[in-house]
Design a protein around this motif. Structure first.
Motif, PDB file in Angstrom:
ATOM      1  N   LEU A 635       0.831  -1.203   0.000  1.00 53.66           N
ATOM      2  CA  LEU A 635       0.000   0.000   0.000  1.00 53.66           C
ATOM      3  C   LEU A 635       0.868   1.257   0.000  1.00 53.66           C
ATOM      4  N   ARG A 636       1.946   1.234   0.750  1.00 56.67           N
ATOM      5  CA  ARG A 636       2.837   2.397   0.799  1.00 56.67           C
ATOM      6  C   ARG A 636       3.429   2.672  -0.586  1.00 56.67           C
ATOM      7  N   ARG A 637       3.834   1.637  -1.309  1.00 55.84           N
ATOM      8  CA  ARG A 637       4.401   1.849  -2.633  1.00 55.84           C
ATOM      9  C   ARG A 637       3.348   2.402  -3.600  1.00 55.84           C
ATOM     10  N   LEU A 638       2.130   1.901  -3.494  1.00 55.79           N
ATOM     11  CA  LEU A 638       1.063   2.428  -4.345  1.00 55.79           C
ATOM     12  C   LEU A 638       0.828   3.906  -4.064  1.00 55.79           C
ATOM     13  N   HIS A 639       0.936   4.277  -2.798  1.00 55.64           N
ATOM     14  CA  HIS A 639       0.770   5.685  -2.427  1.00 55.64           C
ATOM     15  C   HIS A 639       1.950   6.519  -2.918  1.00 55.64           C
ATOM     16  N   ASP A 640       3.173   6.044  -2.679  1.00 51.83           N
ATOM     17  CA  ASP A 640       4.367   6.811  -3.056  1.00 51.83           C
ATOM     18  C   ASP A 640       4.440   7.032  -4.562  1.00 51.83           C
ATOM     19  N   LEU A 641       4.006   6.039  -5.329  1.00 49.98           N
ATOM     20  CA  LEU A 641       4.073   6.145  -6.788  1.00 49.98           C
ATOM     21  C   LEU A 641       2.905   6.932  -7.376  1.00 49.98           C
ATOM     22  N   GLY A 642       1.948   7.297  -6.508  1.00 47.62           N
ATOM     23  CA  GLY A 642       0.787   8.061  -6.980  1.00 47.62           C
ATOM     24  C   GLY A 642      -0.183   7.242  -7.805  1.00 47.62           C
ATOM     25  N   LEU A 643      -0.132   5.919  -7.634  1.00 49.43           N
ATOM     26  CA  LEU A 643      -1.000   5.042  -8.422  1.00 49.43           C
ATOM     27  C   LEU A 643      -2.404   4.978  -7.848  1.00 49.43           C
ATOM     28  N   TRP A 644      -2.541   5.231  -6.567  1.00 51.72           N
ATOM     29  CA  TRP A 644      -3.852   5.252  -5.920  1.00 51.72           C
ATOM     30  C   TRP A 644      -4.115   6.646  -5.374  1.00 51.72           C
ATOM     31  N   SER A 645      -5.383   7.030  -5.405  1.00 52.10           N
ATOM     32  CA  SER A 645      -5.764   8.339  -4.884  1.00 52.10           C
ATOM     33  C   SER A 645      -5.752   8.310  -3.357  1.00 52.10           C
ATOM     34  N   GLU A 646      -5.851   9.498  -2.773  1.00 51.69           N
ATOM     35  CA  GLU A 646      -5.880   9.591  -1.312  1.00 51.69           C
ATOM     36  C   GLU A 646      -7.058   8.825  -0.735  1.00 51.69           C
ATOM     37  N   GLN A 647      -8.196   8.870  -1.428  1.00 49.93           N
ATOM     38  CA  GLN A 647      -9.379   8.173  -0.940  1.00 49.93           C
ATOM     39  C   GLN A 647      -9.162   6.655  -0.976  1.00 49.93           C
ATOM     40  N   GLN A 648      -8.530   6.161  -2.051  1.00 52.51           N
ATOM     41  CA  GLN A 648      -8.290   4.733  -2.147  1.00 52.51           C
ATOM     42  C   GLN A 648      -7.317   4.263  -1.055  1.00 52.51           C
ATOM     43  N   VAL A 649      -6.278   5.052  -0.844  1.00 50.87           N
ATOM     44  CA  VAL A 649      -5.296   4.681   0.183  1.00 50.87           C
ATOM     45  C   VAL A 649      -5.950   4.693   1.557  1.00 50.87           C
ATOM     46  N   SER A 650      -6.769   5.729   1.838  1.00 50.01           N
ATOM     47  CA  SER A 650      -7.428   5.818   3.146  1.00 50.01           C
ATOM     48  C   SER A 650      -8.367   4.651   3.365  1.00 50.01           C
ATOM     49  N   ALA A 651      -9.100   4.289   2.335  1.00 46.97           N
ATOM     50  CA  ALA A 651     -10.048   3.180   2.475  1.00 46.97           C
ATOM     51  C   ALA A 651      -9.318   1.870   2.724  1.00 46.97           C
ATOM     52  N   ALA A 652      -8.231   1.639   1.970  1.00 45.90           N
ATOM     53  CA  ALA A 652      -7.461   0.409   2.163  1.00 45.90           C
ATOM     54  C   ALA A 652      -6.801   0.387   3.541  1.00 45.90           C
ATOM     55  N   PHE A 653      -6.314   1.540   3.975  1.00 44.53           N
ATOM     56  CA  PHE A 653      -5.689   1.637   5.296  1.00 44.53           C
ATOM     57  C   PHE A 653      -6.708   1.256   6.380  1.00 44.53           C
ATOM     58  N   SER A 654      -7.919   1.787   6.269  1.00 47.63           N
ATOM     59  CA  SER A 654      -8.958   1.500   7.265  1.00 47.63           C
ATOM     60  C   SER A 654      -9.313   0.015   7.273  1.00 47.63           C
ATOM     61  N   GLN A 682       7.017  15.479   5.115  1.00 44.67           N
ATOM     62  CA  GLN A 682       6.665  16.158   3.873  1.00 44.67           C
ATOM     63  C   GLN A 682       5.403  15.594   3.217  1.00 44.67           C
ATOM     64  N   ASP A 683       5.076  14.343   3.516  1.00 46.44           N
ATOM     65  CA  ASP A 683       3.904  13.715   2.905  1.00 46.44           C
ATOM     66  C   ASP A 683       2.703  13.916   3.813  1.00 46.44           C
ATOM     67  N   GLU A 684       1.936  14.977   3.541  1.00 45.33           N
ATOM     68  CA  GLU A 684       0.823  15.341   4.417  1.00 45.33           C
ATOM     69  C   GLU A 684      -0.257  14.265   4.437  1.00 45.33           C
ATOM     70  N   THR A 685      -0.543  13.694   3.304  1.00 46.32           N
ATOM     71  CA  THR A 685      -1.567  12.645   3.235  1.00 46.32           C
ATOM     72  C   THR A 685      -1.208  11.477   4.136  1.00 46.32           C
ATOM     73  N   LEU A 686       0.018  11.026   4.016  1.00 48.10           N
ATOM     74  CA  LEU A 686       0.485   9.889   4.804  1.00 48.10           C
ATOM     75  C   LEU A 686       0.473  10.213   6.293  1.00 48.10           C
ATOM     76  N   LEU A 687       0.961  11.381   6.637  1.00 52.72           N
ATOM     77  CA  LEU A 687       1.080  11.750   8.044  1.00 52.72           C
ATOM     78  C   LEU A 687      -0.292  11.825   8.715  1.00 52.72           C
ATOM     79  N   PHE A 688      -1.226  12.513   8.091  1.00 55.62           N
ATOM     80  CA  PHE A 688      -2.525  12.705   8.743  1.00 55.62           C
ATOM     81  C   PHE A 688      -3.423  11.479   8.631  1.00 55.62           C
ATOM     82  N   LEU A 689      -3.128  10.613   7.688  1.00 64.13           N
ATOM     83  CA  LEU A 689      -3.826   9.335   7.636  1.00 64.13           C
ATOM     84  C   LEU A 689      -3.510   8.526   8.906  1.00 64.13           C
ATOM     85  N   ILE A 690      -2.251   8.501   9.272  1.00 62.59           N
ATOM     86  CA  ILE A 690      -1.851   7.781  10.486  1.00 62.59           C
ATOM     87  C   ILE A 690      -2.370   8.502  11.725  1.00 62.59           C
ATOM     88  N   ASP A 691      -2.336   9.833  11.696  1.00 66.77           N
ATOM     89  CA  ASP A 691      -2.806  10.610  12.848  1.00 66.77           C
ATOM     90  C   ASP A 691      -4.295  10.355  13.100  1.00 66.77           C
TER      91      ASP A 691
END
Length: 764
Positions: A635-654, A682-691
């Protein structure tokens, strides 16, 4: 009347002993000279007088069938044994060694190692095991020093012999040494200062020596000079019969031994190196020998001045202002201290005190910076070209000259540009040495700036490399041949394709195309039979590095690319199924291998392989049976490469967190956030997803998850963790109002965009 030999009790590597011995030999003019040492070295003695033989050197004795079973016999120019050889060769007198053979010493050493050198136990009356402690060996010099009013044996011997080696009556001094050491030896024997094994070893050695002495007395009518360690004089004077000596050495094991000359170094002559017969300061002893041998010095004044001038020069190299006037003052101070202490010449203590005062102005830190070069020295011996050597040793010297790499004891660093012939030659030489386990150079950076044409090596020479060259003879007679055969042999016996891949890499960078081709064949055959995805990933990484960055050398690029594609296709096809039901160790290894493999595919830039790999990453995120850390990394690689949107990453994370056990959730989170704290900042999406995930936990789950989360953040330093907290406290940033209008025409940017995409690896 029964003839007796003249026994000269010396200290190994003692310049005063050497000066006394030279004087004694000049006075005695013996018919032959016998020296403590292994008789296998007799054939090497004649080389000592050659002009190209520059100590420190060593005789290397090694088992013919096991070169690692070896022993060195070192010599400096101030070693009495070296001086004795030079005297005998210059005067045309027979000279030979008389100690027990290296064939016996190495055989006994091997037997002891096979016995694991375990301490012997005795069973007490109650049946328990009690270890018998070995008696501590007393230093006979300490006994003599105590009687003479000195603090320790080292100071006593230096003051009496090493720093008084000139102008004394040598025969009388040696007679006094014999009397004193014989008495001290008897005192030690009465005190039980040696273990039974040590005692037996000394008795056997001295029995061999007495046998050689008897033979020499029969063969020569003139005087017989015997040069041995002062400890042995009393034992050699013992009245024993031929039968008694033969009985004590009867049936000792022997092995076939080879002997050769090998370079040695000042550092290995020092006591600090662990060498039992070492001296505290080889550099100082060499300076003393220059006084006794008359090498350009006239008297104590020149002796002191030269030492302080050398010290001042070393201090200036370190950036300190050590003037000539200060060096003169230091020399005068050293002479004054010697006079006050009733010494004929300044000793090391006087020289050091004077240096510290006049040149370093009381700052011991300044002196500490040059002590290694000054007191120990950094000289490495050289062997005359006409001396027969092992084929590999000879080829090693030829390579050193061709590549212009000179052995140096001090560690050094070299930077190689592989686009130049000189840089490529050095690199090839060092890589080939590594393949035969001669680790003179250690590669510390081969990919700086993705190091297409650059290598950085740390060089560290040691005399043991001579043993390594002897061991490598089983593979060939030249460095190239031995490296190639060793690589193929290891490939034939390799455990796993990852090891084979490394061998292919090693063979290619060492310019061994035939060995590389053979190992590629081994690798292909092994890849067909393996189902270990982790091993396959490990194998791909070095192959990709070769293809992408190894263009400074001639490579079989089509064959390598075909092999990489085949291995990668196998990985992509089996990674999802192969990532289920792994234990903790296998999971950890898989995650590490996946990171390296993912990076390697990005470097290779094969569109089909990349697309399939990224598709597999997405499938693993949605596969409930894949182990959690692999899901987290995917999931982290999909996020870093920009292959998944923020919504997709958040849903998978949950999905991976909600309703899961703390153990699985923790493993997922640990792999998901692993990396640099700066990336997280620097990665706001990643940081606040975990927060948001943490803030949404109830108290019980939070407490259960906290240790796992803390472990996930363990790789961040304290500053990084602090910055993460500050970033969270600052809240989400608002989108910048100064964003570039994407619809605005910018011709300059449009022209630069293709090049920018190529640099960033986005043109694929």
């Amino acid at each position: 009347m029964k003839r007796k030999p003249h026994l000269f009790g010396i200290r190994h590597h003692g310049p005063g002993s050497a000066a006394l011995l030279k004087g004694a030999l000049d006075v005695l003019d013996p018919a032959c000279v016998l020296i403590e040492g292994s008789p296998e070295g007799d054939a090497l003695i004649r080389h000592a007088a050659l002009p190209g033989m520059k100590p420190p050197l060593a005789m290397l004795f090694y088992a013919a069938d096991e070169a690692a079973n070896a022993v060195f016999a070192p010599f400096a120019e101030f070693s009495p044994e070296w001086v004795a050889m030079q005297w005998a060769l210059a005067h045309g007198r027979p000279v030979r060694f008389i100690d027990w053979p290296a064939a016996v010493s190495l055989a006994l050493g091997k037997a002891a190692r096979e016995d694991d050198m375990q301490p012997k136990n005795a069973e007490d009356e109650e049946g328990t095991q009690t270890t018998i402690p070995a008696p501590s060996r007393l230093d006979p010099l300490d006994l003599l020093a105590e009687a003479a009013g000195y603090g320790d044996g080292e100071t006593f011997w230096n003051g009496l012999i090493e720093q008084g080696g000139g102008g004394q009556s040598p025969l009388e001094i040696f007679a006094a040494i014999e009397a004193a050491m014989t008495e001290a030896r008897q005192h030690q024997a009465d005190a039980g200062g040696m273990s039974e094994s040590e005692q037996l070893r000394e008795e056997r050695r001295e029995a061999f020596m007495r046998g050689h002495i008897r033979d020499a007395l029969k063969q020569h009518d003139g005087e017989v000079a015997v040069v041995v360690g002062a400890w042995h004089v009393g034992g050699l004077r013992a009245e024993t019969t031929v039968a008694e000596d033969r009985s004590i050495v009867k049936d000792l094991p022997k092995i076939k031994v080879e002997a050769t000359w090998a370079p040695w170094s000042d550092g290995r002559l020092s006591y600090a190196s662990g060498y039992g017969a070492g001296v505290i300061s080889p550099g100082w002893y060499r300076h003393l020998w220059s006084l006794y041998s008359g090498a350009g010095q006239q008297g104590p004044e020149a002796f002191a001045a030269l030492w302080q001038a050398r010290t001042a020069a070393l201090l200036r190299q370190e950036g300190f202002s050590a003037s000539t006037a200060s060096a003169i003052e230091a020399a005068r101070l050293a002479l004054g201290l010697a006079s006050m202490r009733d010494l004929s010449v300044p000793g090391l203590a006087e020289m050091r005190d004077a240096t510290l005062s006049a040149l370093c102005h009381g700052d011991a830190a300044q002196l500490a910076l040059v002590e290694r070069k000054l007191y120990i020295g950094n000289r490495i011996g050289e062997i005359d070209d006409s001396v027969p050597q092992m084929p590999l040793a000879r080829d090693f010297e030829l390579w050193c000259r061709r590549a212009r790499i000179k052995p140096e004891e001090a560690d050094s660093q070299i930077k190689l540009d592989l686009r130049s012939d000189a840089g490529l030659l050095k690199s090839t030489f060092l890589h080939r040495l590594n393949l035969i386990d001669i680790h003179w150079g250690r590669l510390i950076d081969a990919e700086a700036a993705r190091g297409t044409y650059r290598e950085i090596w740390n060089l560290s020479w040691s005399p043991e490399m001579s043993v390594g060259l002897a061991e490598a003879l089983v593979w060939g007679l030249t460095i190239e041949q031995a490296a190639a055969v060793a690589t193929i042999e290891r490939g034939r016996n390799a455990n796993g394709i990852a090891q084979l891949s490394q061998l292919v890499h090693g063979a290619l960078v060492a310019d061994l195309p035939e060995a590389a081709s053979t190992c590629i064949d081994f690798l292909q055959a092994a890849a067909v039979q393996t189902n270990d995805i982790t091993d396959l990933m490990k194998a791909v990484v070095p192959l990709v590095r070769i293809v992408r960055y190894g263009t400074a050398r001639k490579l079989p690029e089509p064959e390598l690319r075909a092999l990489i594609v085949a291995l990668s296709s196998e990985i992509n096809a089996g990674v999802r199924i192969g990532s289920r039901q792994l234990d903790d160790d296998a999971t950890a290894a898989r995650v590490i291998a996946m990171r390296a493999y993912d990076e390697a595919l990005g470097v290779l830039r094969d569109a089909a392989l990349l697309d399939e790999w990224r598709r597999q990453l997405a499938l693993m995120v949605d596969d409930a049976h894949v182990v959690a850390p692999v899901v987290g990394l995917s999931l982290r690689r999909l996020h870093d490469l920009g292959l998944w949107s923020e919504q997709q990453v958040s849903a998978a994370f949950s999905r991976q967190i909600v309703g899961e056990t703390p153990a699985r959730a923790g493993g997922f989170v640990e792999a998901f956030i692993a990396g640099s704290a700066e990336v997280l900042i620097q990665d706001e999406t990643l940081l606040f997803l975990i927060d948001e995930w943490l803030c949404g936990l109830d108290e019980e789950v939070f407490v259960e998850s906290l240790p796992l989360f803390r472990r996930a953040l363990a790789g961040f330093d304290s500053i990084g963790r602090k910055r993460v907290m500050e970033r969270i406290a600052g809240g989400r940033r608002q989108a910048s109002a100064a964003r570039i209008d994407e619809t605005e025409d910018n011709p300059a940017f449009e022209r630069a965009l293709p090049l920018l995409r190529q640099i960033l690896g986005m043109d694929a």
